[in-house]
Design a protein around this motif. Structure first.
Motif, mmCIF file in Angstrom:
data_model
loop_
_atom_site.group_PDB
_atom_site.id
_atom_site.type_symbol
_atom_site.label_atom_id
_atom_site.label_comp_id
_atom_site.label_asym_id
_atom_site.label_seq_id
_atom_site.Cartn_x
_atom_site.Cartn_y
_atom_site.Cartn_z
ATOM 1 N N LEU A 1 24.339 -46.067 25.314
ATOM 2 C CA LEU A 1 23.456 -44.887 25.307
ATOM 3 C C LEU A 1 23.977 -43.813 26.254
ATOM 4 N N ILE A 2 24.482 -44.239 27.421
ATOM 5 C CA ILE A 2 24.986 -43.260 28.392
ATOM 6 C C ILE A 2 26.169 -42.493 27.797
ATOM 7 N N GLU A 3 27.092 -43.213 27.141
ATOM 8 C CA GLU A 3 28.255 -42.548 26.520
ATOM 9 C C GLU A 3 27.795 -41.501 25.518
ATOM 10 N N ARG A 4 26.795 -41.869 24.691
ATOM 11 C CA ARG A 4 26.353 -40.997 23.601
ATOM 12 C C ARG A 4 25.497 -39.831 24.102
ATOM 13 N N ILE A 5 24.670 -40.064 25.110
ATOM 14 C CA ILE A 5 23.699 -39.036 25.498
ATOM 15 C C ILE A 5 24.139 -38.241 26.727
ATOM 16 N N ALA A 6 24.750 -38.891 27.714
ATOM 17 C CA ALA A 6 25.163 -38.144 28.916
ATOM 18 C C ALA A 6 26.462 -37.388 28.664
ATOM 19 N N LYS A 7 27.298 -37.918 27.759
ATOM 20 C CA LYS A 7 28.620 -37.342 27.470
ATOM 21 C C LYS A 7 29.308 -36.938 28.779
ATOM 22 N N ASP A 8 29.938 -35.740 28.802
ATOM 23 C CA ASP A 8 30.631 -35.333 30.021
ATOM 24 C C ASP A 8 29.875 -34.257 30.789
ATOM 25 N N ASP A 9 28.686 -33.850 30.260
ATOM 26 C CA ASP A 9 28.017 -32.722 30.911
ATOM 27 C C ASP A 9 26.807 -33.116 31.761
ATOM 28 N N MET A 10 26.631 -34.419 31.989
ATOM 29 C CA MET A 10 25.570 -34.833 32.919
ATOM 30 C C MET A 10 26.208 -35.643 34.032
ATOM 31 N N VAL A 11 25.651 -35.545 35.233
ATOM 32 C CA VAL A 11 26.162 -36.337 36.357
ATOM 33 C C VAL A 11 25.739 -37.791 36.152
ATOM 34 N N ARG A 12 26.679 -38.738 36.281
ATOM 35 C CA ARG A 12 26.317 -40.159 36.224
ATOM 36 C C ARG A 12 26.101 -40.655 37.634
ATOM 37 N N GLY A 13 25.016 -41.317 37.876
ATOM 38 C CA GLY A 13 24.741 -41.680 39.259
ATOM 39 C C GLY A 13 23.992 -42.980 39.419
ATOM 40 N N VAL A 14 23.654 -43.242 40.676
ATOM 41 C CA VAL A 14 22.841 -44.407 41.037
ATOM 42 C C VAL A 14 21.495 -43.856 41.503
ATOM 43 N N GLU B 1 28.001 -46.187 50.004
ATOM 44 C CA GLU B 1 29.007 -46.158 48.932
ATOM 45 C C GLU B 1 29.426 -47.588 48.629
ATOM 46 N N TYR B 2 29.530 -47.926 47.350
ATOM 47 C CA TYR B 2 29.953 -49.280 46.955
ATOM 48 C C TYR B 2 30.771 -49.163 45.671
ATOM 49 N N LYS B 3 32.010 -49.597 45.740
ATOM 50 C CA LYS B 3 32.915 -49.550 44.578
ATOM 51 C C LYS B 3 32.908 -48.172 43.906
ATOM 52 N N GLY B 4 32.901 -47.118 44.704
ATOM 53 C CA GLY B 4 32.938 -45.760 44.146
ATOM 54 C C GLY B 4 31.583 -45.211 43.754
ATOM 55 N N PHE B 5 30.531 -46.034 43.802
ATOM 56 C CA PHE B 5 29.186 -45.545 43.460
ATOM 57 C C PHE B 5 28.501 -44.979 44.693
ATOM 58 N N LYS B 6 27.918 -43.778 44.539
ATOM 59 C CA LYS B 6 27.069 -43.219 45.592
ATOM 60 C C LYS B 6 25.652 -43.056 45.027
ATOM 61 N N ILE B 7 24.667 -43.109 45.901
ATOM 62 C CA ILE B 7 23.278 -42.957 45.431
ATOM 63 C C ILE B 7 22.991 -41.465 45.269
ATOM 64 N N THR B 8 22.559 -41.091 44.060
ATOM 65 C CA THR B 8 22.442 -39.670 43.720
ATOM 66 C C THR B 8 21.018 -39.123 43.749
ATOM 67 N N ASN B 9 20.026 -39.979 43.446
ATOM 68 C CA ASN B 9 18.679 -39.402 43.282
ATOM 69 C C ASN B 9 17.571 -40.435 43.414
ATOM 70 N N PHE B 10 16.368 -39.889 43.656
ATOM 71 C CA PHE B 10 15.125 -40.671 43.709
ATOM 72 C C PHE B 10 14.255 -40.291 42.519
ATOM 73 N N GLU B 11 13.716 -41.271 41.835
ATOM 74 C CA GLU B 11 12.582 -41.053 40.937
ATOM 75 C C GLU B 11 11.754 -42.338 40.994
ATOM 76 N N MET B 12 10.928 -42.617 39.970
ATOM 77 C CA MET B 12 9.986 -43.718 40.181
ATOM 78 C C MET B 12 9.827 -44.690 39.007
ATOM 79 N N GLU B 13 10.736 -44.636 37.999
ATOM 80 C CA GLU B 13 10.541 -45.516 36.831
ATOM 81 C C GLU B 13 11.795 -46.173 36.275
#
Ligand code: R1P
Ligand code: URA
Length: 292
Positions: A186-199, A231-243
């Motif tokens: 789903l991420i490949e199809r919907i986020a494509k290259d124009d959304m930030v991928r994050g934790v 930071e862990y294996k190149g992942f940084k925490i990008t945002n807070f939400e609740m679901e």
């Protein structure tokens, strides 16, 4: 032997709809958009060419309709992972339990679920207006701990590294945070290259659990500094939400595909917020509708 679900476990209303959502099995599409705010349901549905059902109960508002020939259901969840437990279990029951016999159906029906939400950004590359797709979610909510199989679907080394980094133990660590991946397809199809991928951290509250201090001091005043630096294996925490954690976790356990994408409406690092986001989130809604 098929699993049977008595009326105390799966509550079905007199009209044949499921207890909280008030949705009937025939109204559920395979593609589902979840939003927190019930008011956002009308925004999503405003793009539909036709509506076949519209129902509302508590914070759960549902519309099923067609967008460019695709049958889509949009449901509001309200705020929090406790509501995601209700919505996910009731949607899965609508798809995979026969409401006449109260037995599990022979054939599994997979749903595709995309949450469109708002969030707080935590990094310099997540200013107000950014669309962040949650590749991984860290659940501060504890919901998944009540389901068997939690350890099999979670990223346990990531969890241990995060807890060590925070230096948390005792009350602040209960329930223990869990780390879960969204659907890569789903991420490949919907986020494509124009959304930030994050934790994404799915917090159990908007204030203290997201490091916001009003009149009551925080248990860990350095919480957000540590989260931003993690930071862990190149992942940084990008945002807070609740679901997003409960959505990703329950979807994995149930066999559905799910992902969350949120628009940043507050950047915690540079202390700015946008309260006029309701006018701009429609761009994200249209993008998801086109790609789902
Ligand atoms: C808090 O204001 C709410 O906004 C975010 C959080 O996850 C929480 O539900 O998402 P929604 O805009 O989808 O509600
Ligand atoms: N939603 C959240 O949960 N946190 C924010 O800071 C903004 C939106």
């Amino acid at each position: 032997m098929k699993k049977y679900f008595p009326s105390s476990e799966l509550i079905i209303n007199e009209d044949g709809s499921v207890f909280h959502l008030h949705v009937k099995p025939e109204w559920l599409a395979d593609k589902v958009i979840l939003v927190g705010d019930p008011g956002r349901v009308a925004l999503v549905a405003s793009h539909f060419e036709n509506k076949e059902c519209e129902v509302e109960s508590r914070e759960f508002k549902t519309v099923t309709g067609t967008y460019k020939g695709k049958r889509i259901t949009v449901v509001s969840t309200g705020i929090g992972c406790d509501n995601i437990d209700i919505v996910m279990n009731e949607l899965d029951a609508l798809a995979n339990i026969n409401f006449e016999t109260r037995e599990e159906k022979d054939e599994f029906r997979q749903l595709e679920l995309v949450r469109i939400g708002t969030c707080g950004g935590l990094q310099p590359n997540t200013p107000v207006g950014t669309f962040i797709c949650s590749q991984k979610s860290i659940g501060f909510d504890g919901l998944l701990n009540f389901y068997a199989g939690r350890n099999a679907v979670c990223d346990l080394p990531f969890e241990r590294t995060f807890i060590n980094h925070m230096g948390w133990s005792g009350n602040i660590c209960a329930p223990a945070p869990y780390v879960i991946d969204a659907s890569e397809e789903l991420i490949e199809r919907i986020a494509k290259d124009d959304m930030v991928r994050g934790v994404t951290i799915a917090a159990g509250g908007f204030f203290g659990p997201q490091g916001r201090e009003l009149r009551i001091p925080l248990a860990d005043p350095k919480q957000n500094d540590k989260i931003e630096a993690f930071e862990y294996k190149g992942f940084k925490i990008t945002n807070f939400e609740m679901e997003s954690s409960a959505l990703a976790g329950l979807s994995r356990l149930m066999g559905h595909k799910a992902m969350t994408v949120c628009m940043v409406i507050a950047n915690r690092l540079i202390k700015e917020a946008n309260t006029g986001y309701k006018n701009t989130i429609d761009i994200l809604v249209k993008t998801v509708l086109d790609r789902i």
